[in-house]
Scaffold this motif. Sequence first.
Motif, PDB file in Angstrom:
ATOM      1  N   ARG A   6       0.767  -1.264   0.059  1.00 47.69           N
ATOM      2  CA  ARG A   6       0.016   0.005  -0.025  1.00 47.69           C
ATOM      3  C   ARG A   6       0.863   1.317   0.056  1.00 47.69           C
ATOM      4  NH1 ARG A   6      -5.082   1.701   1.293  1.00 47.69           N
ATOM      5  NH2 ARG A   6      -5.156   3.853   2.372  1.00 47.69           N
ATOM      6  N   ARG A   7       1.944   1.387   0.911  1.00 44.59           N
ATOM      7  CA  ARG A   7       2.818   2.464   1.023  1.00 44.59           C
ATOM      8  C   ARG A   7       3.372   2.731  -0.344  1.00 44.59           C
ATOM      9  NH1 ARG A   7       4.132   0.217   6.468  1.00 44.59           N
ATOM     10  NH2 ARG A   7       2.958   1.171   7.776  1.00 44.59           N
ATOM     11  N   LEU A   8       3.900   1.589  -0.898  1.00 43.14           N
ATOM     12  CA  LEU A   8       4.743   1.785  -2.180  1.00 43.14           C
ATOM     13  C   LEU A   8       3.850   2.396  -3.350  1.00 43.14           C
ATOM     14  CD1 LEU A   8       7.002  -1.046  -2.241  1.00 43.14           C
ATOM     15  CD2 LEU A   8       7.704   1.167  -1.793  1.00 43.14           C
ATOM     16  N   THR A   9       2.426   1.788  -3.482  1.00 47.55           N
ATOM     17  CA  THR A   9       1.630   2.026  -4.498  1.00 47.55           C
ATOM     18  C   THR A   9       1.137   3.638  -4.205  1.00 47.55           C
ATOM     19  OG1 THR A   9       0.683  -0.048  -4.547  1.00 47.55           O
ATOM     20  CG2 THR A   9      -0.698   1.498  -5.381  1.00 47.55           C
ATOM     21  N   TYR A  10       0.912   4.050  -3.012  1.00 41.93           N
ATOM     22  CA  TYR A  10       0.675   5.459  -2.609  1.00 41.93           C
ATOM     23  C   TYR A  10       1.724   6.302  -2.981  1.00 41.93           C
ATOM     24  CZ  TYR A  10      -0.210   9.639   0.173  1.00 41.93           C
ATOM     25  OH  TYR A  10      -0.229  10.833   0.645  1.00 41.93           O
ATOM     26  N   VAL A  11       2.941   6.325  -2.693  1.00 45.20           N
ATOM     27  CA  VAL A  11       4.087   7.033  -3.053  1.00 45.20           C
ATOM     28  C   VAL A  11       4.435   7.025  -4.478  1.00 45.20           C
ATOM     29  CG1 VAL A  11       6.742   7.203  -2.766  1.00 45.20           C
ATOM     30  CG2 VAL A  11       5.334   6.765  -0.700  1.00 45.20           C
ATOM     31  N   VAL A  12       4.323   5.783  -5.154  1.00 44.32           N
ATOM     32  CA  VAL A  12       4.564   5.851  -6.839  1.00 44.32           C
ATOM     33  C   VAL A  12       3.837   6.630  -7.329  1.00 44.32           C
ATOM     34  CG1 VAL A  12       4.817   4.286  -8.532  1.00 44.32           C
ATOM     35  CG2 VAL A  12       6.355   3.745  -6.475  1.00 44.32           C
ATOM     36  N   LEU A  13       2.541   6.372  -7.095  1.00 40.28           N
ATOM     37  CA  LEU A  13       1.365   7.070  -7.793  1.00 40.28           C
ATOM     38  C   LEU A  13       1.363   8.671  -7.582  1.00 40.28           C
ATOM     39  CD1 LEU A  13      -1.734   4.635  -7.422  1.00 40.28           C
ATOM     40  CD2 LEU A  13      -0.439   5.266  -9.611  1.00 40.28           C
ATOM     41  N   TYR A  14       1.539   8.893  -6.321  1.00 40.86           N
ATOM     42  CA  TYR A  14       1.561  10.192  -5.808  1.00 40.86           C
ATOM     43  C   TYR A  14       2.803  11.086  -6.390  1.00 40.86           C
ATOM     44  CZ  TYR A  14       1.874  14.437  -2.916  1.00 40.86           C
ATOM     45  OH  TYR A  14       1.964  15.812  -2.611  1.00 40.86           O
ATOM     46  N   GLU A  15       3.963  10.511  -6.155  1.00 40.82           N
ATOM     47  CA  GLU A  15       5.125  11.406  -6.918  1.00 40.82           C
ATOM     48  C   GLU A  15       4.984  11.332  -8.482  1.00 40.82           C
ATOM     49  OE1 GLU A  15       6.853  13.080  -5.350  1.00 40.82           O
ATOM     50  OE2 GLU A  15       6.248  12.343  -3.010  1.00 40.82           O
ATOM     51  N   GLY A  16       4.412  10.085  -9.293  1.00 39.18           N
ATOM     52  CA  GLY A  16       4.169  10.122 -10.545  1.00 39.18           C
ATOM     53  C   GLY A  16       3.189  11.291 -11.014  1.00 39.18           C
ATOM     54  N   LEU A  17       1.945  11.293 -10.235  1.00 40.54           N
ATOM     55  CA  LEU A  17       1.483  12.432 -10.745  1.00 40.54           C
ATOM     56  C   LEU A  17       1.818  13.933 -10.419  1.00 40.54           C
ATOM     57  CD1 LEU A  17      -1.978  11.133  -9.173  1.00 40.54           C
ATOM     58  CD2 LEU A  17      -1.666  11.701 -11.779  1.00 40.54           C
ATOM     59  N   LEU A  19       4.768  14.538 -10.514  1.00 34.31           N
ATOM     60  CA  LEU A  19       6.165  14.820 -11.501  1.00 34.31           C
ATOM     61  C   LEU A  19       5.419  15.573 -12.770  1.00 34.31           C
ATOM     62  CD1 LEU A  19       8.787  14.581 -13.022  1.00 34.31           C
ATOM     63  CD2 LEU A  19       8.342  12.220 -13.475  1.00 34.31           C
ATOM     64  N   VAL A  20       4.282  14.712 -13.330  1.00 28.79           N
ATOM     65  CA  VAL A  20       3.629  15.196 -14.359  1.00 28.79           C
ATOM     66  C   VAL A  20       2.967  16.715 -14.056  1.00 28.79           C
ATOM     67  CG1 VAL A  20       1.231  14.900 -15.805  1.00 28.79           C
ATOM     68  CG2 VAL A  20       2.615  13.031 -15.086  1.00 28.79           C
ATOM     69  N   LEU A  21       2.374  17.094 -13.137  1.00 30.24           N
ATOM     70  CA  LEU A  21       1.989  18.388 -12.729  1.00 30.24           C
ATOM     71  C   LEU A  21       2.936  19.444 -12.653  1.00 30.24           C
ATOM     72  CD1 LEU A  21      -0.851  17.354 -10.110  1.00 30.24           C
ATOM     73  CD2 LEU A  21      -1.286  18.298 -12.382  1.00 30.24           C
ATOM     74  N   LEU A  22       4.173  18.968 -12.014  1.00 29.26           N
ATOM     75  CA  LEU A  22       5.391  19.920 -12.004  1.00 29.26           C
ATOM     76  C   LEU A  22       5.726  20.222 -13.463  1.00 29.26           C
ATOM     77  CD1 LEU A  22       6.900  18.541  -8.846  1.00 29.26           C
ATOM     78  CD2 LEU A  22       5.979  20.844  -9.207  1.00 29.26           C
ATOM     79  N   SER A  23       5.996  19.119 -14.094  1.00 33.29           N
ATOM     80  CA  SER A  23       6.378  19.186 -15.532  1.00 33.29           C
ATOM     81  C   SER A  23       5.805  20.102 -16.551  1.00 33.29           C
ATOM     82  CB  SER A  23       6.573  17.883 -16.103  1.00 33.29           C
ATOM     83  OG  SER A  23       7.575  17.139 -15.571  1.00 33.29           O
ATOM     84  N   ILE A  24       4.327  19.844 -16.389  1.00 30.08           N
ATOM     85  CA  ILE A  24       3.442  20.925 -17.147  1.00 30.08           C
ATOM     86  C   ILE A  24       3.444  22.337 -16.581  1.00 30.08           C
ATOM     87  CG2 ILE A  24       1.144  21.573 -17.530  1.00 30.08           C
ATOM     88  CD1 ILE A  24       0.630  18.191 -17.466  1.00 30.08           C
ATOM     89  N   THR A  25       3.471  22.645 -15.203  1.00 36.62           N
ATOM     90  CA  THR A  25       3.711  24.056 -14.801  1.00 36.62           C
ATOM     91  C   THR A  25       4.968  24.520 -15.023  1.00 36.62           C
ATOM     92  OG1 THR A  25       2.416  23.250 -12.881  1.00 36.62           O
ATOM     93  CG2 THR A  25       3.746  25.119 -12.811  1.00 36.62           C
ATOM     94  N   PHE A  26       6.170  23.771 -15.090  1.00 40.28           N
ATOM     95  CA  PHE A  26       7.352  24.337 -15.422  1.00 40.28           C
ATOM     96  C   PHE A  26       7.479  24.626 -17.017  1.00 40.28           C
ATOM     97  CE2 PHE A  26       9.124  21.922 -11.355  1.00 40.28           C
ATOM     98  CZ  PHE A  26       8.938  23.159 -10.756  1.00 40.28           C
ATOM     99  N   ASN A  27       6.810  23.521 -17.656  1.00 41.99           N
ATOM    100  CA  ASN A  27       7.084  23.967 -19.129  1.00 41.99           C
ATOM    101  C   ASN A  27       6.143  25.348 -19.614  1.00 41.99           C
ATOM    102  OD1 ASN A  27       7.513  23.032 -21.873  1.00 41.99           O
ATOM    103  ND2 ASN A  27       5.372  22.596 -22.072  1.00 41.99           N
ATOM    104  N   VAL A  28       5.121  25.627 -18.817  1.00 36.04           N
ATOM    105  CA  VAL A  28       4.381  26.772 -19.104  1.00 36.04           C
ATOM    106  C   VAL A  28       5.274  28.015 -18.838  1.00 36.04           C
ATOM    107  CG1 VAL A  28       2.414  28.057 -18.272  1.00 36.04           C
ATOM    108  CG2 VAL A  28       1.984  25.738 -18.904  1.00 36.04           C
ATOM    109  N   LEU A  29       6.131  27.720 -17.800  1.00 33.93           N
ATOM    110  CA  LEU A  29       6.905  28.969 -17.342  1.00 33.93           C
ATOM    111  C   LEU A  29       8.379  29.232 -18.272  1.00 33.93           C
ATOM    112  CD1 LEU A  29       6.264  28.734 -13.585  1.00 33.93           C
ATOM    113  CD2 LEU A  29       5.296  30.150 -15.171  1.00 33.93           C
ATOM    114  N   SER A  30       8.484  28.053 -18.880  1.00 34.56           N
ATOM    115  CA  SER A  30       9.764  28.114 -19.515  1.00 34.56           C
ATOM    116  C   SER A  30       9.769  28.135 -21.098  1.00 34.56           C
ATOM    117  CB  SER A  30      10.760  26.989 -18.977  1.00 34.56           C
ATOM    118  OG  SER A  30      11.756  26.768 -19.887  1.00 34.56           O
ATOM    119  N   ILE A  47      14.261  15.895  -4.704  1.00 27.96           N
ATOM    120  CA  ILE A  47      14.574  16.434  -3.662  1.00 27.96           C
ATOM    121  C   ILE A  47      13.271  16.447  -2.620  1.00 27.96           C
ATOM    122  CG2 ILE A  47      14.423  19.071  -2.813  1.00 27.96           C
ATOM    123  CD1 ILE A  47      15.949  19.533  -5.539  1.00 27.96           C
ATOM    124  N   ALA A  48      11.975  16.534  -2.846  1.00 26.91           N
ATOM    125  CA  ALA A  48      10.921  16.382  -1.955  1.00 26.91           C
ATOM    126  C   ALA A  48      10.669  14.988  -1.291  1.00 26.91           C
ATOM    127  CB  ALA A  48       9.484  16.838  -2.650  1.00 26.91           C
TER     128      ALA A  48
END
Length: 139
Positions: A6-17, A19-30, A47-48
Motif C-alpha cells: 500500500r505504501r509503495l503504491t501510494y508513493v509511486v502514484l503520488y510522486e508520478g502525478l 511529476l506530471v503536474l510539475l513538468s506541465i507547470t514548469f513547461n508553461v513557465l519556460s 528533492i521532496a
Amino acid sequence: MQGLKRRLTYVVLYEGLALVLLSITFNVLSDEGLAHAGVLGALTVLIAVSWNFIYNLLFECWEARQTTRGRSLTRRVSHAAGFEISLLLLTLPLFAWWLQLSLLEAFLLDAGLTLFFVLFTFLYNWGFDRVFGLPLAAQ
C-alpha cells in the motif's frame, strides 16, 4: 491493500502525478521545452522525497526527546509547516536558476506550488482511499 504494498503504491502514484503536474507547470513557465521542464520536475520530486525522509527522521529524533508525548494539533501543524518552509528554501534557488527567474518570482512560484500541493495531497489521499480502501489502522 495493506502494509508495504500500500505504501509503495501510494508513493509511486503520488510522486508520478506530482511529476506530471510539475513538468506541465514548469513547461508553461519556460521557453526551453518539456524535456527541460521534466528534468526540473524530476529534480523537484527527488528533492521532496529525499527531504521528506530526512526531515521526518530528524523530527522523530527531536520528538523522542520531548517530555510531552503524542502529536497534538500544535505539533502536527508545526511539523507540516516546518517541512513545507524548509522544502521551499531548498527548492527556491533551483527554481530561480533553472527557470531564470528572480528570487521573488521563484518564491511566488514555490509558494503557489506549496499551496497547490496542500490541496492536491488532500484530494489525492481522499481518492486513494476511495479506490484502494482504508488501511487497517483506519478501519
